[in-house]
Design an enzyme around this catalytic site. Structure first.
Site, PDB file in Angstrom:
ATOM      1  CE1 TYR A  95      -4.442  -0.934  -0.163  1.00 43.33           C
ATOM      2  CE2 TYR A  95      -3.467  -2.888   0.815  1.00 43.33           C
ATOM      3  CZ  TYR A  95      -4.517  -2.273   0.164  1.00 43.33           C
ATOM      4  OH  TYR A  95      -5.638  -2.996  -0.173  1.00 43.33           O
ATOM      5  CD  GLU A 137      -6.971  -5.625   1.018  1.00 40.25           C
ATOM      6  OE1 GLU A 137      -5.731  -5.711   1.152  1.00 40.25           O
ATOM      7  OE2 GLU A 137      -7.516  -4.834   0.221  1.00 40.25           O
TER       8      GLU A 137
END
Length: 412
Positions: A95, A137
């Protein structure tokens, strides 16, 4: 929580993102892949080359900016994307990489218009949004691994059977190579298949809906072979699966994922509408619903080019024949002479509102549909113009999500 000043700045960029969003995301992917070519192993190269992935990301960024003051409203989209990320194996450490190159792309495309205030506000907003994805997630990874028969990452499966279902669709029956237990799934979910194709520099991952009902000793995927068309090369993965993968071969699969699932608690009449290979999750839903709710009214509607391209027809007809509450309806756009002779279809042409009104027993039903994007836009517009409440309409995109509401807006 974002400050009111940050929210104000992000909101001010909405018109710019509407105009330049796809240019920004194209630049983002270009620079990120140049610096981190290993990430090419996670992405569908066809969606990249066709611009679908760039457009989908632009839509997500635009939606985030538009709803930055009430991010909870985009949580369903977050969950849908998070399922795909979990299925692909996206990790938390990726990310910051995405954030770096997304902000860099905004700066590259907007130039001096991307002030320090704007870049700072987007950096702050991205950090919060990324943390939401990471947390969602993490829960999905844990659930996938700890469920009965579950696993982390990719697991080896053996092709137990390979069956041609039509002139373009072939089914693969997959069993765990280790002989271990098999995780269950919800009707409508998909798995990812990871392939190392000889001669290809990157791993290829594709997501395929599970096309049979849960509770079997195997997973089944039914794959359409994507042949070359003018301006569009043949599908690398589908062609390889059809031509090179046979019974006894090993494929590597992620655990089932996806938000587009049959609501098993719903008792309203059920309408399943599919086009082309979009029927794969619908067959799973049909078989599961008919078995668990034998008294439920179900209309199964499928559109295909012709009988030669119509996969899994016999299975759907067997379900309909075994229950007076299930009906099956076929629409062929280009029926063959044999189709006409045997009266193999109920409508020639395309699915439209007038035909749906003839074959759907009631508007007080739950509607699910899947297929090519133009087909889905047509179906969505027809259902909305019929007055079907949006909360009773569910759909799934194959590949990056687009917008069906555009079709409704265009007809308003």
């Amino acid at each position: 929580m974002l400050s009111s000043r940050t929210i104000e700045i992000i909101k001010s960029t909405v018109p710019v993102l509407e105009q330049h969003g796809t240019t920004i995301t194209k630049r983002f992917y270009q620079t990120m892949f140049a610096a981190h070519p290993e990430l090419l192993n996670l992405f569908n190269h066809a969606n990249q080359s066709q611009g679908r992935q760039q457009a989908a990301l632009a839509n997500v960024v635009y939606a985030a900016a538009l709803h930055i003051d009430k991010l909870e409203s985009i949580l369903p989209v977050v969950k849908q994307i998070a399922h795909k990320h979990r299925s692909l194996g996206v990790t938390a450490d990726q990310y910051p990489i995405v954030g770096k190159y997304l902000l860099g792309a905004i700066k590259d495309v907007l130039g001096d218009a991307a002030t320090d205030d704007i870049l700072g506000a987007w950096a702050e907003a991205y950090g919060i949004i990324a943390n939401v994805f990471i947390q969602v997630e993490e829960g999905m990874y844990e659930q996938a691994e700890k469920q009965d028969g579950g696993w982390a990452g990719f697991r080896a499966f053996r092709v137990a059977r390979k069956v041609a279902e039509s002139d373009v669709v072939t089914s693969f029956y997959l069993v765990p190579a280790d002989g271990g237990a098999l995780a269950s799934f919800e009707p409508g979910q998909y798995i990812s298949v990871r392939l190392d194709i000889p001669g290809e520099s990157n791993t290829h991952i594709r997501q395929y809906s599970l096309s049979d009902a849960p509770g079997k000793p195997y997973y089944r995927i039914s794959v359409k072979r994507e042949d070359a068309l003018p301006g569009k090369p043949a599908g690398k993965v589908s062609s390889y699966l059809h031509a090179q993968v046979g019974e006894g071969d090993v494929l590597h699969l992620s655990a089932p994922a996806g938000e587009f699932v049959l609501d098993r608690a719903d008792t309203r009449p059920l309408v399943l509408i599919s086009g082309g290979v979009g029927l794969t999750p619908m067959v799973s839903m049909l078989k599961a619903a008919a078995e668990a709710q034998p008294g439920r009214e179900i209309a199964f509607i499928h559109a295909a080019r012709s009988g030669d391209a119509h996969a899994l027809r016999q299975e759907a007809e067997e379900v309909a024949a075994s229950s007076p509450h299930v009906s099956a309806h076929w629409c062929y756009s280009r029926p063959s002479a044999s189709d006409r002779k045997t009266e193999a279809f109920h409508k020639e042409g395309y699915v439209d509102l007038s035909w749906l009104q003839q074959v759907v027993p009631t508007t007080e039903a739950s509607f699910y549909f899947c297929g090519p994007t133009p087909f889905m836009k047509t179906v969505f517009a027809a259902l909305r113009s019929w007055g079907i409440a949006e909360e009773r309409i569910r759909f799934e995109f194959f590949g990056p999500s687009g917008s069906l509401q555009e079709a409704e807006t265009a007809q308003a």
